[in-house]
Design a protein around this motif. Sequence first.
Motif, PDB file in Angstrom:
ATOM      1  N   LEU A   1      49.446  58.262  40.936  1.00  0.00           N
ATOM      2  CA  LEU A   1      49.275  56.988  41.621  1.00  0.00           C
ATOM      3  C   LEU A   1      48.490  57.165  42.914  1.00  0.00           C
ATOM      4  CD1 LEU A   1      49.891  54.006  42.219  1.00  0.00           C
ATOM      5  CD2 LEU A   1      52.140  54.742  43.075  1.00  0.00           C
ATOM      6  N   GLU A   2      48.869  58.132  43.726  1.00  0.00           N
ATOM      7  CA  GLU A   2      48.194  58.320  45.008  1.00  0.00           C
ATOM      8  C   GLU A   2      46.749  58.779  44.829  1.00  0.00           C
ATOM      9  OE1 GLU A   2      51.819  59.046  48.132  1.00  0.00           O
ATOM     10  OE2 GLU A   2      50.932  60.833  47.207  1.00  0.00           O
ATOM     11  N   GLU A   3      46.492  59.553  43.804  1.00  0.00           N
ATOM     12  CA  GLU A   3      45.108  59.951  43.521  1.00  0.00           C
ATOM     13  C   GLU A   3      44.261  58.742  43.153  1.00  0.00           C
ATOM     14  OE1 GLU A   3      42.568  62.908  40.523  1.00  0.00           O
ATOM     15  OE2 GLU A   3      44.751  62.819  40.416  1.00  0.00           O
ATOM     16  N   ARG A   4      44.803  57.884  42.322  1.00  0.00           N
ATOM     17  CA  ARG A   4      44.053  56.692  41.911  1.00  0.00           C
ATOM     18  C   ARG A   4      43.900  55.703  43.069  1.00  0.00           C
ATOM     19  NH1 ARG A   4      43.151  56.222  36.446  1.00  0.00           N
ATOM     20  NH2 ARG A   4      44.290  57.675  35.085  1.00  0.00           N
ATOM     21  N   LEU A   5      44.939  55.522  43.867  1.00  0.00           N
ATOM     22  CA  LEU A   5      44.848  54.619  45.007  1.00  0.00           C
ATOM     23  C   LEU A   5      43.867  55.132  46.052  1.00  0.00           C
ATOM     24  CD1 LEU A   5      48.585  53.563  45.589  1.00  0.00           C
ATOM     25  CD2 LEU A   5      46.700  52.071  44.891  1.00  0.00           C
ATOM     26  N   ALA A   6      43.845  56.413  46.277  1.00  0.00           N
ATOM     27  CA  ALA A   6      42.917  56.985  47.264  1.00  0.00           C
ATOM     28  C   ALA A   6      41.467  56.734  46.859  1.00  0.00           C
ATOM     29  CB  ALA A   6      43.177  58.479  47.423  1.00  0.00           C
ATOM     30  N   ALA A   7      41.218  56.703  45.559  1.00  0.00           N
ATOM     31  CA  ALA A   7      39.861  56.446  45.083  1.00  0.00           C
ATOM     32  C   ALA A   7      39.499  54.964  45.164  1.00  0.00           C
ATOM     33  CB  ALA A   7      39.709  56.940  43.642  1.00  0.00           C
ATOM     34  N   HIS A   8      40.505  54.097  45.159  1.00  0.00           N
ATOM     35  CA  HIS A   8      40.268  52.639  45.184  1.00  0.00           C
ATOM     36  C   HIS A   8      41.307  51.979  46.090  1.00  0.00           C
ATOM     37  CE1 HIS A   8      37.452  53.068  41.830  1.00  0.00           C
ATOM     38  NE2 HIS A   8      38.356  53.827  41.237  1.00  0.00           N
ATOM     39  N   PRO A   9      41.200  52.166  47.421  1.00  0.00           N
ATOM     40  CA  PRO A   9      42.255  51.694  48.317  1.00  0.00           C
ATOM     41  C   PRO A   9      42.172  50.223  48.703  1.00  0.00           C
ATOM     42  CG  PRO A   9      40.583  52.847  49.567  1.00  0.00           C
ATOM     43  CD  PRO A   9      40.174  52.968  48.128  1.00  0.00           C
ATOM     44  N   ASN A  10      41.072  49.561  48.397  1.00  0.00           N
ATOM     45  CA  ASN A  10      40.926  48.173  48.820  1.00  0.00           C
ATOM     46  C   ASN A  10      41.736  47.238  47.930  1.00  0.00           C
ATOM     47  OD1 ASN A  10      39.124  48.878  50.876  1.00  0.00           O
ATOM     48  ND2 ASN A  10      37.380  48.762  49.498  1.00  0.00           N
ATOM     49  N   PHE A  11      42.197  46.157  48.505  1.00  0.00           N
ATOM     50  CA  PHE A  11      42.874  45.113  47.733  1.00  0.00           C
ATOM     51  C   PHE A  11      41.805  44.171  47.201  1.00  0.00           C
ATOM     52  CE2 PHE A  11      45.190  41.225  46.916  1.00  0.00           C
ATOM     53  CZ  PHE A  11      46.422  41.668  46.449  1.00  0.00           C
ATOM     54  N   ASP A  12      41.757  43.984  45.879  1.00  0.00           N
ATOM     55  CA  ASP A  12      40.727  43.149  45.270  1.00  0.00           C
ATOM     56  C   ASP A  12      41.016  41.678  45.528  1.00  0.00           C
ATOM     57  OD1 ASP A  12      39.430  45.359  44.205  1.00  0.00           O
ATOM     58  OD2 ASP A  12      40.585  45.292  42.344  1.00  0.00           O
ATOM     59  N   VAL A  13      40.022  40.964  46.043  1.00  0.00           N
ATOM     60  CA  VAL A  13      40.151  39.522  46.192  1.00  0.00           C
ATOM     61  C   VAL A  13      40.007  38.833  44.844  1.00  0.00           C
ATOM     62  CG1 VAL A  13      39.053  37.469  47.193  1.00  0.00           C
ATOM     63  CG2 VAL A  13      39.386  39.518  48.586  1.00  0.00           C
ATOM     64  N   ASP A  14      39.139  39.344  44.010  1.00  0.00           N
ATOM     65  CA  ASP A  14      38.823  38.751  42.707  1.00  0.00           C
ATOM     66  C   ASP A  14      39.481  39.597  41.622  1.00  0.00           C
ATOM     67  OD1 ASP A  14      37.735  37.554  40.500  1.00  0.00           O
ATOM     68  OD2 ASP A  14      35.648  38.042  40.969  1.00  0.00           O
ATOM     69  N   TRP A  15      40.578  39.094  41.036  1.00  0.00           N
ATOM     70  CA  TRP A  15      41.264  39.900  40.021  1.00  0.00           C
ATOM     71  C   TRP A  15      42.025  39.023  39.042  1.00  0.00           C
ATOM     72  CZ3 TRP A  15      46.813  40.986  40.104  1.00  0.00           C
ATOM     73  CH2 TRP A  15      47.515  40.328  41.142  1.00  0.00           C
ATOM     74  N   ASP A  16      42.213  39.588  37.854  1.00  0.00           N
ATOM     75  CA  ASP A  16      42.923  38.909  36.770  1.00  0.00           C
ATOM     76  C   ASP A  16      43.381  39.986  35.802  1.00  0.00           C
ATOM     77  OD1 ASP A  16      43.967  37.025  35.016  1.00  0.00           O
ATOM     78  OD2 ASP A  16      42.173  35.795  34.933  1.00  0.00           O
ATOM     79  N   TRP A  17      43.549  39.647  34.518  1.00  0.00           N
ATOM     80  CA  TRP A  17      44.123  40.584  33.555  1.00  0.00           C
ATOM     81  C   TRP A  17      43.329  41.875  33.448  1.00  0.00           C
ATOM     82  CZ3 TRP A  17      40.876  42.083  29.683  1.00  0.00           C
ATOM     83  CH2 TRP A  17      39.795  41.248  29.391  1.00  0.00           C
ATOM     84  N   GLN A  18      42.024  41.833  33.710  1.00  0.00           N
ATOM     85  CA  GLN A  18      41.209  43.040  33.548  1.00  0.00           C
ATOM     86  C   GLN A  18      41.165  43.905  34.804  1.00  0.00           C
ATOM     87  OE1 GLN A  18      40.274  39.953  34.381  1.00  0.00           O
ATOM     88  NE2 GLN A  18      38.181  39.640  33.665  1.00  0.00           N
ATOM     89  N   HIS A  19      41.841  43.476  35.882  1.00  0.00           N
ATOM     90  CA  HIS A  19      41.850  44.233  37.143  1.00  0.00           C
ATOM     91  C   HIS A  19      43.256  44.158  37.744  1.00  0.00           C
ATOM     92  CE1 HIS A  19      37.499  44.498  36.956  1.00  0.00           C
ATOM     93  NE2 HIS A  19      37.400  43.180  36.906  1.00  0.00           N
ATOM     94  N   LEU A  20      44.165  44.974  37.249  1.00  0.00           N
ATOM     95  CA  LEU A  20      45.572  44.881  37.635  1.00  0.00           C
ATOM     96  C   LEU A  20      45.989  45.912  38.681  1.00  0.00           C
ATOM     97  CD1 LEU A  20      47.147  44.112  34.149  1.00  0.00           C
ATOM     98  CD2 LEU A  20      46.581  42.509  35.983  1.00  0.00           C
ATOM     99  N   LYS A  21      45.008  46.578  39.273  1.00  0.00           N
ATOM    100  CA  LYS A  21      45.305  47.574  40.295  1.00  0.00           C
ATOM    101  C   LYS A  21      46.183  47.007  41.411  1.00  0.00           C
ATOM    102  CE  LYS A  21      42.579  48.047  43.673  1.00  0.00           C
ATOM    103  NZ  LYS A  21      41.349  48.211  44.474  1.00  0.00           N
ATOM    104  N   ASN A  22      45.924  45.757  41.805  1.00  0.00           N
ATOM    105  CA  ASN A  22      46.662  45.179  42.931  1.00  0.00           C
ATOM    106  C   ASN A  22      48.169  45.191  42.724  1.00  0.00           C
ATOM    107  OD1 ASN A  22      44.268  44.640  44.252  1.00  0.00           O
ATOM    108  ND2 ASN A  22      44.289  42.446  43.862  1.00  0.00           N
ATOM    109  N   LEU A  23      48.606  45.008  41.477  1.00  0.00           N
ATOM    110  CA  LEU A  23      50.049  45.010  41.220  1.00  0.00           C
ATOM    111  C   LEU A  23      50.652  46.372  41.549  1.00  0.00           C
ATOM    112  CD1 LEU A  23      50.206  42.951  37.897  1.00  0.00           C
ATOM    113  CD2 LEU A  23      50.858  42.196  40.200  1.00  0.00           C
ATOM    114  N   GLY A  24      49.965  47.427  41.169  1.00  0.00           N
ATOM    115  CA  GLY A  24      50.443  48.769  41.497  1.00  0.00           C
ATOM    116  C   GLY A  24      50.352  49.058  42.986  1.00  0.00           C
ATOM    117  N   LEU A  25      49.285  48.590  43.608  1.00  0.00           N
ATOM    118  CA  LEU A  25      49.109  48.791  45.050  1.00  0.00           C
ATOM    119  C   LEU A  25      50.258  48.142  45.827  1.00  0.00           C
ATOM    120  CD1 LEU A  25      45.738  48.302  46.956  1.00  0.00           C
ATOM    121  CD2 LEU A  25      47.877  47.415  47.885  1.00  0.00           C
ATOM    122  N   LEU A  26      50.629  46.933  45.452  1.00  0.00           N
ATOM    123  CA  LEU A  26      51.711  46.239  46.160  1.00  0.00           C
ATOM    124  C   LEU A  26      53.054  46.938  45.953  1.00  0.00           C
ATOM    125  CD1 LEU A  26      50.733  42.523  45.483  1.00  0.00           C
ATOM    126  CD2 LEU A  26      50.488  43.796  47.622  1.00  0.00           C
TER     127      LEU A  26
END
Length: 564
Positions: free
Chosen positions: A367-392
């Motif tokens: 998780l931390e490896e993946r978050l470090a590579a993509h740390p920003n919170f996506d403004v534009d997201w839906d079913w195909q971009h669920l990173k924000n759920l894990g980030l929160l």
Amino acid sequence: MPGLRWLCSTWCLLAVLAADAAADDQAAPPTAPSIRLNTIGYLPGKPMVATVAAVTTDGGKYQIRRLRDGAVVWEGDLSAPQPNADTGEQLATADFTKLAPAAGEYEIVLVDSGERTRFHVAENLYHEPFRVATRAMYLWRCGMPVSGDHQGAHFEHGPCHLEDAYLDHVGGGHVQRASVGGWHDAGDYNKYVVNAAATVGMMFRAWEDFGPAIQQIKLDIPPTDSKLPEFLAEIKWELDWLLTMQADDGSVYHKVSALNFGGLIASDRDSDPRYLAPWSSAATAAFTATMAQAARLYAPYDATFADRCRAAALRSAEFLRKHPEDHEADQSAFNTGGYHAPDGDDRLWAAAEVWETTGDAAALAELEERLAAHPNFDVDWDWQHLKNLGLLTYLFSEREGRNPELLERLHKGVIAAADETVAAAASHGYARPFTKYYWGCNGTVARQATGLEAAYRLSGNEAYRHAMLDGLNHLFGRNCFGRSFVTGLGGQPPLFPHDRQSAGDAVAAPWPGYLVGGPNPKATDWSDATEDYRTNEIAINWNGALIYALASQLLPVDHSATSR
């Protein structure tokens, strides 16, 4: 294309050609009113702003009148009209926030023209919209009879799709593997794991953030599990179906679907054979996340079910570890929704929920490896971009062992995304907190509430919660159409959504509580026509986002600012 769910069949292509004519014949809309506001109403003590179109160059005056006695309780000047780029209009605003009216019925009146529009003020303003939008999930149930009443109309269908689903396309021959249940996905009756998980994830986020407020609302859903709160009982109907989608090795079938989209008939008259589609890594990872989160949330109420979810999550997590490749499902036999997307975001979310549920060190490292590579919170997201759920989940976890430097980066990313959203609303004539228009963009407008709520909890800045209301204001009528985008709720709601259930039954009104996709590709490009699936379809992921946004306003929430 963002949000695109359909690989069009011949029927779909014909519908595109017919959409414009159908919009004229079936649903010629009334002229939009000059005064455009939230047709549900306003919360006491919160911002109260309306947009006014077609005003004179110097704006003009307006009044707020109390209906019970006709008293003028506020008089003000409209702002100077400003051009609104995406709609091509000159728009002014009427800001009567300082009035702070008590609960009751009011109207705003343009002094020069005499045009007027009523509005409602109440503390419990969003209780009924939340109930109706959440009960809409029950009305979406597949595999059982459902019924409900709304505004004098009765809605029902009998048991449907009781032969889900055949194994022909996953190597099992024409043999049924029981996969009955769940929710119909959208305007069609198929069931897709990735979108189901995205929807459940949003509803689980609502429960984690606003559970006590949600529990106070009676949802009017027939009981299916007396041990559970109504909200979790409804989600369990979808989880029970999702569990049938896991193969013995831990992989997860991508969808249950007919080979082609069917016609506009009620679900209990839909007899097309439905099949399992092969596994995908995105479906498997999204399933893992959902089940790991379910294991936590159901444990206080049903330990046996929670243990079942936990075991399913760990089985699929192990499969993912053994299969690190991004594996798409072979859907060559199907002409229905593909839901193709890279699996990196799903794997991140899965790692977050497995770690939060179990404390597994390997999951935390991933998780931390993946978050470090993509740390920003996506403004534009839906079913195909669920990173924000894990980030929160990571950001607000109470588990020990998180990386302080990474937490600080994530904190800043959430605040930056929220600031972008607030700025978008402030610069728009309708205070729309999202600047893009595409398939299902109304769902994204509602989904902005997740990032804004997170930013509020991290900072205590009320501007973020005000922007959450801007999104609801827009969806319920503060838009260029002056209409609600949710069936059965608000002023002039959609009457002809692209929904086979609404089109295929004998009831004139559409089934209530569904958010339609919205303008696409321009701000002014929406038609209330059944054939216009491009702008007027309904879908569970958009309703999941709406449910979160509505839940955020159920009760005043006083969170201590924290940067855990």
